[in-house]
Design an enzyme around this catalytic site. Sequence first.
Site, PDB file in Angstrom:
ATOM      1  N   GLU A 158     -11.618   7.543  14.100  1.00 39.18           N
ATOM      2  CA  GLU A 158     -12.033   6.134  14.184  1.00 39.18           C
ATOM      3  C   GLU A 158     -11.055   5.250  13.425  1.00 39.18           C
ATOM      4  OE1 GLU A 158     -15.857   7.301  12.516  1.00 39.18           O
ATOM      5  OE2 GLU A 158     -15.412   6.069  10.758  1.00 39.18           O
ATOM      6  N   TYR A 179     -19.792   2.176   9.691  1.00 41.28           N
ATOM      7  CA  TYR A 179     -19.264   3.411  10.277  1.00 41.28           C
ATOM      8  C   TYR A 179     -19.849   4.671   9.651  1.00 41.28           C
ATOM      9  CZ  TYR A 179     -16.312   2.521   6.200  1.00 41.28           C
ATOM     10  OH  TYR A 179     -15.867   2.217   4.944  1.00 41.28           O
ATOM     11  N   TYR A 193       2.181   2.027  -3.348  1.00 41.77           N
ATOM     12  CA  TYR A 193       1.093   2.460  -4.220  1.00 41.77           C
ATOM     13  C   TYR A 193       0.731   3.922  -3.907  1.00 41.77           C
ATOM     14  CZ  TYR A 193      -3.662   2.926  -5.995  1.00 41.77           C
ATOM     15  OH  TYR A 193      -4.785   3.381  -6.624  1.00 41.77           O
ATOM     16  N   GLU A 229     -17.400  -1.618   6.203  1.00 41.55           N
ATOM     17  CA  GLU A 229     -16.280  -2.362   5.643  1.00 41.55           C
ATOM     18  C   GLU A 229     -16.436  -3.845   5.948  1.00 41.55           C
ATOM     19  OE1 GLU A 229     -14.386  -0.016   4.307  1.00 41.55           O
ATOM     20  OE2 GLU A 229     -12.496  -1.002   3.843  1.00 41.55           O
ATOM     21  N   CYS A 239       6.640 -38.906  -5.556  1.00 49.17           N
ATOM     22  CA  CYS A 239       7.732 -38.038  -5.083  1.00 49.17           C
ATOM     23  C   CYS A 239       7.839 -38.172  -3.562  1.00 49.17           C
ATOM     24  CB  CYS A 239       7.426 -36.593  -5.469  1.00 49.17           C
ATOM     25  SG  CYS A 239       8.465 -35.382  -4.656  1.00 49.17           S
ATOM     26  N   ASP A 278       0.824  -1.213   0.000  1.00 51.77           N
ATOM     27  CA  ASP A 278       0.000   0.000   0.000  1.00 51.77           C
ATOM     28  C   ASP A 278       0.857   1.262   0.000  1.00 51.77           C
ATOM     29  OD1 ASP A 278      -2.111  -1.649   0.174  1.00 51.77           O
ATOM     30  OD2 ASP A 278      -2.910  -0.827   2.053  1.00 51.77           O
ATOM     31  N   CYS A 280       5.354 -30.472  -8.878  1.00 52.78           N
ATOM     32  CA  CYS A 280       5.974 -31.739  -9.219  1.00 52.78           C
ATOM     33  C   CYS A 280       4.802 -32.701  -9.447  1.00 52.78           C
ATOM     34  CB  CYS A 280       6.844 -32.218  -8.056  1.00 52.78           C
ATOM     35  SG  CYS A 280       7.268 -33.957  -8.227  1.00 52.78           S
ATOM     36  N   CYS A 334      12.565 -35.288  -6.105  1.00 50.62           N
ATOM     37  CA  CYS A 334      12.563 -36.541  -6.867  1.00 50.62           C
ATOM     38  C   CYS A 334      13.157 -36.382  -8.266  1.00 50.62           C
ATOM     39  CB  CYS A 334      11.150 -37.112  -6.955  1.00 50.62           C
ATOM     40  SG  CYS A 334      10.086 -36.180  -8.062  1.00 50.62           S
ATOM     41  N   CYS A 345      11.963 -31.218  -9.971  1.00 55.23           N
ATOM     42  CA  CYS A 345      11.640 -31.257  -8.546  1.00 55.23           C
ATOM     43  C   CYS A 345      12.929 -31.479  -7.755  1.00 55.23           C
ATOM     44  CB  CYS A 345      10.644 -32.383  -8.290  1.00 55.23           C
ATOM     45  SG  CYS A 345      10.401 -32.692  -6.528  1.00 55.23           S
ATOM     46  N   ARG A 364     -18.582  -0.924  -3.341  1.00 57.07           N
ATOM     47  CA  ARG A 364     -18.425   0.461  -3.771  1.00 57.07           C
ATOM     48  C   ARG A 364     -18.418   0.570  -5.291  1.00 57.07           C
ATOM     49  NH1 ARG A 364     -13.210   3.714  -1.986  1.00 57.07           N
ATOM     50  NH2 ARG A 364     -12.306   2.524  -3.692  1.00 57.07           N
ATOM     51  N   LYS A 406      -2.571   7.085   7.534  1.00 58.67           N
ATOM     52  CA  LYS A 406      -2.194   5.666   7.486  1.00 58.67           C
ATOM     53  C   LYS A 406      -0.930   5.394   8.296  1.00 58.67           C
ATOM     54  CE  LYS A 406      -3.096   4.087   3.099  1.00 58.67           C
ATOM     55  NZ  LYS A 406      -3.508   2.988   2.281  1.00 58.67           N
ATOM     56  N   LEU A 408     -11.102   8.227   0.166  1.00 62.86           N
ATOM     57  CA  LEU A 408     -10.566   9.185   1.137  1.00 62.86           C
ATOM     58  C   LEU A 408      -9.182   9.620   0.695  1.00 62.86           C
ATOM     59  CD1 LEU A 408     -11.241   7.441   4.580  1.00 62.86           C
ATOM     60  CD2 LEU A 408     -12.273   9.562   3.768  1.00 62.86           C
ATOM     61  N   ASP A 452      -9.022  -2.312   7.306  1.00 62.50           N
ATOM     62  CA  ASP A 452      -8.411  -2.736   6.045  1.00 62.50           C
ATOM     63  C   ASP A 452      -9.257  -3.854   5.433  1.00 62.50           C
ATOM     64  OD1 ASP A 452      -6.667  -2.787   3.996  1.00 62.50           O
ATOM     65  OD2 ASP A 452      -5.071  -3.840   5.060  1.00 62.50           O
ATOM     66  N   LYS A 510      -9.398   2.957  10.674  1.00 64.65           N
ATOM     67  CA  LYS A 510      -9.559   2.692   9.243  1.00 64.65           C
ATOM     68  C   LYS A 510      -9.397   1.197   9.090  1.00 64.65           C
ATOM     69  CE  LYS A 510      -7.701   3.957   4.694  1.00 64.65           C
ATOM     70  NZ  LYS A 510      -8.321   2.831   4.085  1.00 64.65           N
TER      71      LYS A 510
HETATM   72  S1  IVH Z   1     -15.314   6.887   5.488  1.00 62.80           S
HETATM   73  C1  IVH Z   1     -16.875   9.530   2.318  1.00 62.80           C
HETATM   74  N1  IVH Z   1     -14.436   5.465   7.513  1.00 62.80           N
HETATM   75  O1  IVH Z   1     -11.200   3.396   3.368  1.00 62.80           O
HETATM   76  C2  IVH Z   1     -16.211   8.776   3.389  1.00 62.80           C
HETATM   77  N2  IVH Z   1     -13.839   4.789   5.319  1.00 62.80           N
HETATM   78  O2  IVH Z   1      -9.356   4.721   1.615  1.00 62.80           O
HETATM   79  C3  IVH Z   1     -15.517   7.582   2.897  1.00 62.80           C
HETATM   80  N3  IVH Z   1     -12.490   2.760   5.243  1.00 62.80           N
HETATM   81  O3  IVH Z   1     -13.457   3.772   0.723  1.00 62.80           O
HETATM   82  C4  IVH Z   1     -15.389   6.486   3.786  1.00 62.80           C
HETATM   83  N4  IVH Z   1     -12.414   2.395   7.399  1.00 62.80           N
HETATM   84  O4  IVH Z   1     -13.541   1.609   2.165  1.00 62.80           O
HETATM   85  C5  IVH Z   1     -14.458   5.617   6.177  1.00 62.80           C
HETATM   86  N5  IVH Z   1     -13.754   4.285   9.395  1.00 62.80           N
HETATM   87  C6  IVH Z   1     -13.776   4.423   8.074  1.00 62.80           C
HETATM   88  C7  IVH Z   1     -13.128   3.530   7.207  1.00 62.80           C
HETATM   89  C8  IVH Z   1     -13.174   3.749   5.826  1.00 62.80           C
HETATM   90  C9  IVH Z   1     -12.058   1.952   6.217  1.00 62.80           C
HETATM   91  C10 IVH Z   1     -12.219   2.546   3.810  1.00 62.80           C
HETATM   92  C11 IVH Z   1     -13.380   2.785   2.908  1.00 62.80           C
HETATM   93  C12 IVH Z   1     -12.938   3.882   1.992  1.00 62.80           C
HETATM   94  C13 IVH Z   1     -11.456   3.702   2.028  1.00 62.80           C
HETATM   95  C14 IVH Z   1     -10.718   4.938   1.608  1.00 62.80           C
END
Ligand code: IVH
Length: 679
Positions: A114, A229, A37, A177, A436, A34, A431, A416, A413, A137, A319, A84, A118, A116
Amino acid sequence: MTLDEARQRVAALRDEINRHDERYYRQAAPEIADFDYDRLKRELADLEAAWPELAAADSPTDRVGDDRSEGFKTVRHLERMMSLDNTYSEDEVREFHARLVKLLGRDELHYVVEPKIDGLAVSLTYEKGRLVRAVTRGNGVEGDDVTANILTIASLPRALATADDIPVPDVIEIRGEVFMTLAEFRRINREREEAGDPLYANPRNLAAGTLKLLDPAEVARRRLDIVLYGRGHCEPASLLPPTQEGVHQLVRRWGLPTVEKYWHARGIDEAIAAIRELDSRRDAFAYATDGAVIKLDTLALQREAGATSKAPRWAMAYKFAAERAETELLAISIQVGRTGVLTPVAELAPVQLAGTTVSRATLHNRDEIARKDIRVGDFVRVEKAGEIIPAVIDVNLDKRQLHCVPYVFPDNCPVCGHKVVQYEGEVAVRCPNPECGAQVRRRVQHFASKACVDIEGLGEAMVDTLVDRGWVKSIPDVYRLRRDDLVTLGKSVEKSTDNLLAAIERSKTAELWRFVHGLGITHVGAAASKDLARRFRSLDALAAATRDDFIGEKKTSLIDGIGETMAAAIVGHFNEPRNRAVVAELIALGVAPTAPAQASAAGATLTGKTFVLTGTLPTLTREQATEMIESAGGKVSSSVSKKTHYVVAGEEAGSKLAKAESLGVPVLDEAALRALLAG
Ligand code: IVH
């Protein structure tokens, strides 16, 4: 940089990001971490800002990734689902706040911080309090209808809890999520290891891949979970609480699973303190948390702040960078698994990473090594993020020595010497020789292990010896072992030989599911073996099963939990004469597995009943209680929902007990469970 150079770099970055988006969102199999990226995306955004003439309507910086895939109905969201903006820097979180202060013309702003999660984003639509649809989404405007798969999530109520003081909108989109707990991820990988299947890399990709399976029975096998959320469209809009904190509280009062913890922060300093606290606590969360999301608390201010083409201005993701370390790749070793898969493993100079010493990391498969051009002698970066197994991320090319030559994956292999093969559509190199030594060893070790027939004294080292001597070439050979041979294995081994032979004899009547599991059918783990044993009641009957025994009209699965993939694996396994011969030989050698007890009168009453166990029971272990419930026809699930029939609670029962009480699910102690089982 000249305009021309910038143009070239922008084009290259767009191509590369598009390719990674495809891998991440559609195939659930990303090639890069990530962090890397995010860096590519940031570089592109910076170039586009510096050279406005290079802007393009279809740039990946301007849209959310698209997860839509074949086989699902497309549904339009009532309110767009956005992505986001994210950062790894606290300074940029302060800049985010400064922008909002300016935009909204006020100094005092409250936030909610809050976790995030994964996982992958979904939108649930509840109409008049009933769940009618679940959609991914997608491209933000429309997504895939994954309702059937979402309905396999035990912790998700189909109806919102009602009470006089809880509002129920006519229509509401609730956003959250889908994820897989680390415990479930480990369980599945353990089963795959036993079944000789390649391991999954991390919970996020497995959750994403699972949600996009076209077979809900398979989805149900891999327990998914969800947290909610946020909200999308709501009718009437007046029913929405005025704050994000209120949204969390309402989601909880509706009985829906929500984030374990959130922080109300008065101002940006408190928000940053909350982000740090979240970072220190997230290890205890059930799901992988890759960051914090900071959101303006007041919904009216959110609306005022608005959004860019892909992300709201009122929220941002901070992050947490995964820990990485650099070390030397000393060698690449090749392991041959039970099904013949060759897995390359990096042998590393030991290095400290996330609190443990790492000296081995997975290299996944031949293509991965070639794609990353990993060479013995290179300095490689290893990362342990949500993953349990450390992985090699990439090579530090600055440190590459001239003598490092490209790695040549073996054509034969290593055990074997048989020429390896790669079947169409598979990344694994195998294999193909069923004789083997490595495969025979693993197959017999699996068969004799505690998870299967459980033969005491026939551990891995003993199996190695027996295979080396040439006495064991297949599973049935275990039952052909001769005392005269075994006593030649050392001095004074008469007693241990007799013990081993007695254990082998005893194993002949082990429970049927243990034999089913022990045969090592692809995809068939312990849980599926129990389902198969209940339905077929003998090895012969299972070996003779056809697809029609598993899959009915309209592709419905006839045996709870056995979907198309597993059915095909089972039928395919017994189509091999060699595998049918194993069953015939076992029976000829006197193997007589114990079939599961027919559901008694009391048992019949537990059929279709779901139990959740919590806390410590006075005398029964969790495994024993599970066994008793299952053999009476019941099911044991991990989370409490309205569909749970009973919660069995012991000492120190926690939130599951509280949830059972709030949902009105009957709670049993051990004595009451025993009474129920006794009818
Ligand atoms: S809010 C418009 N809250 O992170 C608000 N997203 O990188 C958008 N995600 O698309 C989402 N935990 O899939 C929100 N507590 C959280 C989240 C959360 C994970 C994901 C979600 C979003 C992505 C963006």
